[in-house]
Design a protein around this motif. Structure first.
Motif, PDB file in Angstrom:
ATOM      1  N   GLU A  31       7.277   7.514  -5.413  1.00 47.93           N
ATOM      2  CA  GLU A  31       7.218   6.945  -6.562  1.00 47.93           C
ATOM      3  C   GLU A  31       8.717   6.127  -6.825  1.00 47.93           C
ATOM      4  N   GLN A  32       9.561   7.168  -6.547  1.00 43.12           N
ATOM      5  CA  GLN A  32      10.918   6.390  -6.637  1.00 43.12           C
ATOM      6  C   GLN A  32      11.147   5.393  -5.781  1.00 43.12           C
ATOM      7  N   THR A  33      10.644   5.455  -4.215  1.00 42.65           N
ATOM      8  CA  THR A  33      10.888   4.401  -3.312  1.00 42.65           C
ATOM      9  C   THR A  33      10.249   3.235  -3.697  1.00 42.65           C
ATOM     10  N   LEU A  34       8.948   3.404  -4.329  1.00 40.90           N
ATOM     11  CA  LEU A  34       7.963   2.331  -4.869  1.00 40.90           C
ATOM     12  C   LEU A  34       9.065   1.510  -5.927  1.00 40.90           C
ATOM     13  N   LYS A  35       9.342   2.207  -6.867  1.00 39.51           N
ATOM     14  CA  LYS A  35      10.078   1.659  -7.981  1.00 39.51           C
ATOM     15  C   LYS A  35      11.213   0.778  -7.392  1.00 39.51           C
ATOM     16  N   LYS A  36      12.009   1.556  -6.429  1.00 40.69           N
ATOM     17  CA  LYS A  36      13.225   0.571  -5.930  1.00 40.69           C
ATOM     18  C   LYS A  36      12.705  -0.505  -5.403  1.00 40.69           C
ATOM     19  N   PHE A  37      11.743  -0.525  -4.549  1.00 37.36           N
ATOM     20  CA  PHE A  37      11.270  -1.848  -3.950  1.00 37.36           C
ATOM     21  C   PHE A  37      10.906  -2.639  -5.034  1.00 37.36           C
ATOM     22  N   LEU A  38      10.115  -2.279  -6.013  1.00 38.91           N
ATOM     23  CA  LEU A  38       9.536  -3.248  -6.765  1.00 38.91           C
ATOM     24  C   LEU A  38      10.622  -3.809  -7.938  1.00 38.91           C
ATOM     25  N   GLY A  40      14.765  -3.715  12.567  1.00 36.31           N
ATOM     26  CA  GLY A  40      13.728  -4.068  13.629  1.00 36.31           C
ATOM     27  C   GLY A  40      13.813  -5.494  13.778  1.00 36.31           C
ATOM     28  N   HIS A  41      12.692  -6.255  13.591  1.00 39.14           N
ATOM     29  CA  HIS A  41      12.628  -7.555  14.011  1.00 39.14           C
ATOM     30  C   HIS A  41      12.686  -8.602  12.626  1.00 39.14           C
ATOM     31  N   LYS A  42      12.826  -9.553  12.806  1.00 39.64           N
ATOM     32  CA  LYS A  42      12.747 -10.532  11.645  1.00 39.64           C
ATOM     33  C   LYS A  42      11.520 -10.288  10.851  1.00 39.64           C
ATOM     34  N   ASN A  43      10.497 -10.248  11.481  1.00 39.40           N
ATOM     35  CA  ASN A  43       9.054 -10.375  10.793  1.00 39.40           C
ATOM     36  C   ASN A  43       8.333  -8.878  10.975  1.00 39.40           C
ATOM     37  N   ALA A  44       8.981  -7.998  11.531  1.00 34.87           N
ATOM     38  CA  ALA A  44       8.500  -6.693  11.605  1.00 34.87           C
ATOM     39  C   ALA A  44       9.327  -5.920  11.664  1.00 34.87           C
ATOM     40  N   ALA A  45       9.676  -4.692  10.545  1.00 36.78           N
ATOM     41  CA  ALA A  45      10.834  -3.918  10.612  1.00 36.78           C
ATOM     42  C   ALA A  45      10.221  -2.655   9.883  1.00 36.78           C
ATOM     43  N   GLY A  46      11.127  -1.578   9.860  1.00 39.00           N
ATOM     44  CA  GLY A  46      10.600  -0.300   9.392  1.00 39.00           C
ATOM     45  C   GLY A  46      12.063   0.229   8.637  1.00 39.00           C
ATOM     46  N   GLY A  47      11.764   1.431   7.863  1.00 36.53           N
ATOM     47  CA  GLY A  47      12.627   1.902   7.334  1.00 36.53           C
ATOM     48  C   GLY A  47      12.204   3.150   6.733  1.00 36.53           C
ATOM     49  N   SER A  48      13.106   4.065   6.082  1.00 39.16           N
ATOM     50  CA  SER A  48      12.764   5.301   5.394  1.00 39.16           C
ATOM     51  C   SER A  48      13.388   5.500   4.005  1.00 39.16           C
ATOM     52  N   SER A  49      13.054   6.553   3.266  1.00 40.19           N
ATOM     53  CA  SER A  49      13.598   6.895   2.181  1.00 40.19           C
ATOM     54  C   SER A  49      13.539   8.326   1.970  1.00 40.19           C
ATOM     55  N   LYS A  50      14.724   8.858   1.228  1.00 39.12           N
ATOM     56  CA  LYS A  50      14.685  10.157   1.073  1.00 39.12           C
ATOM     57  C   LYS A  50      14.215  10.558  -0.341  1.00 39.12           C
ATOM     58  N   GLN A  51      14.030   9.803  -1.206  1.00 41.07           N
ATOM     59  CA  GLN A  51      13.576   9.509  -2.521  1.00 41.07           C
ATOM     60  C   GLN A  51      11.820   9.835  -2.695  1.00 41.07           C
ATOM     61  N   THR A  52      11.316  10.223  -3.672  1.00 44.87           N
ATOM     62  CA  THR A  52       9.627  10.445  -3.785  1.00 44.87           C
ATOM     63  C   THR A  52       9.373   9.093  -3.472  1.00 44.87           C
ATOM     64  N   ILE A  92       0.749  -1.265  -0.158  1.00 48.34           N
ATOM     65  CA  ILE A  92      -0.003   0.021  -0.072  1.00 48.34           C
ATOM     66  C   ILE A  92       0.982   1.081   0.067  1.00 48.34           C
ATOM     67  N   THR A  93       0.656   2.132  -0.889  1.00 48.95           N
ATOM     68  CA  THR A  93       1.476   3.417  -0.767  1.00 48.95           C
ATOM     69  C   THR A  93       0.346   4.466  -0.427  1.00 48.95           C
ATOM     70  N   LEU A  94       0.712   5.603   0.368  1.00 47.84           N
ATOM     71  CA  LEU A  94      -0.260   6.694   0.249  1.00 47.84           C
ATOM     72  C   LEU A  94       0.713   8.017   0.247  1.00 47.84           C
ATOM     73  N   SER A  95       0.145   9.002  -0.475  1.00 47.81           N
ATOM     74  CA  SER A  95       0.809  10.090  -1.122  1.00 47.81           C
ATOM     75  C   SER A  95       0.532  11.180   0.113  1.00 47.81           C
TER      76      SER A  95
END
Ligand code: 5GP
Ligand code: MN
Length: 339
Positions: A320-327, A306-318, A239-242
């Motif tokens: 759209e760019q963050t989603l693309k990086k992930f995909l 974070g943990h093995k099954n629950a973690a977080g992170g961040s990105s300084k890109q937009t 899920i992405t939310l702008s």
């Protein structure tokens, strides 16, 4: 805790204590901090609790939350006030985080303070910045580590219902209400202790899960209806939310909490991701089932952990760019997502 006697001696006479937890604290971060604060105050210490950011409204019932110094980008005075607390403190407790970058603007202030530091945490791969460490990755919550510390100090009797409710809230939420695979006999033992000390499980559950703003429910509805995407090939849901979407739905701090779990509940999904635009950065939540380590994934690609099954992170890109990086990363992980 290895050097418990030294900490016990330190806490045997009144001290100036500052407690700090991570940016955008959740119920475990704030609950463990306020539970510890309540206990230390009863022991005669002077205690302040600092949060690097605001915290969700659904945690404002916690006893002591009204006096938390919660920083905000808009207020230089609050940062100055927090700085004074850290510089004057004899002891700084760092709760529910073990990499200093998680306290954002407070990182250097806490790092450079002359106070003795006590880290209490359950996240993987901790940094070594504290003289005292109560760190256990097998503990489902930081709140239960605070309970154990109080127990080890031989002061369990000081846990009243306000302290117990704060600690219980952390234990309840970090185990997903005793449903995640971090729930062992030990979590139930600590729950038993906290309820015996006066925690009210149904009331804490109601205050945290069943007091929604209408806008939060509409945000969940919108996200599930319009934004949830499932990639069957990779057993992944995201899920992405702008910022625009969040603004339109009048989203408040904490409103996205738990949203990522809906993705993971889709049949056959192994990896769920939520990305949303906080303005200053894109915040990402990862959840997985089984052997896929989102701690490793977030650490390697999105400056998180974070943990093995629950973690977080961040990105300084937009977004759209963050989603693309992930995909673009998914093909590399196709096999581990399809064990
Ligand atoms: P959430 O997705 O609920 O924000 O976080 C999931 C877990 O990962 C929590 O235990 C949280 O403390 C941790 N976490 C969230 N964001 C970060 C991050 O940016 N860095 C690290 N190291 N841990 C994080
Ligand atoms: Mn936690």
């Amino acid at each position: 805790m290895k050097n418990l006697p030294a900490l016990k001696t330190l806490l045997d006479s009144p001290k100036k204590v500052a407690i700090v937890t991570h940016f955008k604290p959740d119920a475990d971060a704030l609950g463990s901090s306020l539970g510890l604060a309540g206990f230390l105050k009863k022991k005669g210490h002077s205690v302040s609790v600092v949060s690097p950011s605001d915290f969700p409204d659904f945690l404002s019932w916690m006893s002591g939350s009204e006096s938390v110094i919660a920083l905000s980008k808009k207020s230089k005075e609050l940062l100055a006030k927090a700085t004074v607390e850290f510089n004057q403190a004899d002891i700084i407790f760092c709760l529910d985080f073990s990499s200093l970058s998680r306290i954002n603007d407070l990182t250097d202030i806490v790092k450079n303070a002359s106070a003795k530091k006590v880290m209490i945490d359950h996240h993987l791969e901790p940094e070594n910045f504290a003289e005292f460490q109560k760190w256990n990755v097998s503990s489902a919550s930081t709140a239960q580590l605070v309970f154990e510390l109080i127990d080890e100090l031989g002061e369990k009797k000081k846990i009243d219902s306000s302290i117990a409710n704060c600690l219980y809230a952390g234990l309840m939420t970090d185990t997903g209400s005793f449903r995640h695979n971090n729930t062992t006999a030990r979590e139930f033992e600590v729950a038993n202790e906290l309820v015996s000390a006066g925690a009210n499980p149904s009331e804490v559950a109601r205050l945290i899960y069943d007091v929604n703003s209408l806008s939060r429910l509409k945000l969940i509805g919108f996200a599930l209806n319009q934004k949830l995407t499932v990639l069957t090939e990779y057993r992944t849901a995201y899920i992405t939310l702008s910022q625009d979407e969040l603004k339109k739905l009048d989203a408040q701090t904490g409103d996205t909490e738990g949203l990522v779990n809906y993705g993971l509940s889709v049949k056959d999904v192994q990896l769920a991701v939520l990305m949303y635009d906080r303005g200053e950065e894109i915040k990402i939540s990862f959840r997985s089932l089984g052997d896929f380590s989102v701690n490793d994934f977030a650490r390697k690609h999105f400056e998180g952990g974070g943990h093995k099954n629950a973690a977080g992170g961040s990105s300084k890109q937009t977004l759209e760019q963050t989603l693309k990086k992930f995909l673009d990363l998914l093909p590399e992980y196709k096999e581990s997502l399809n064990p």
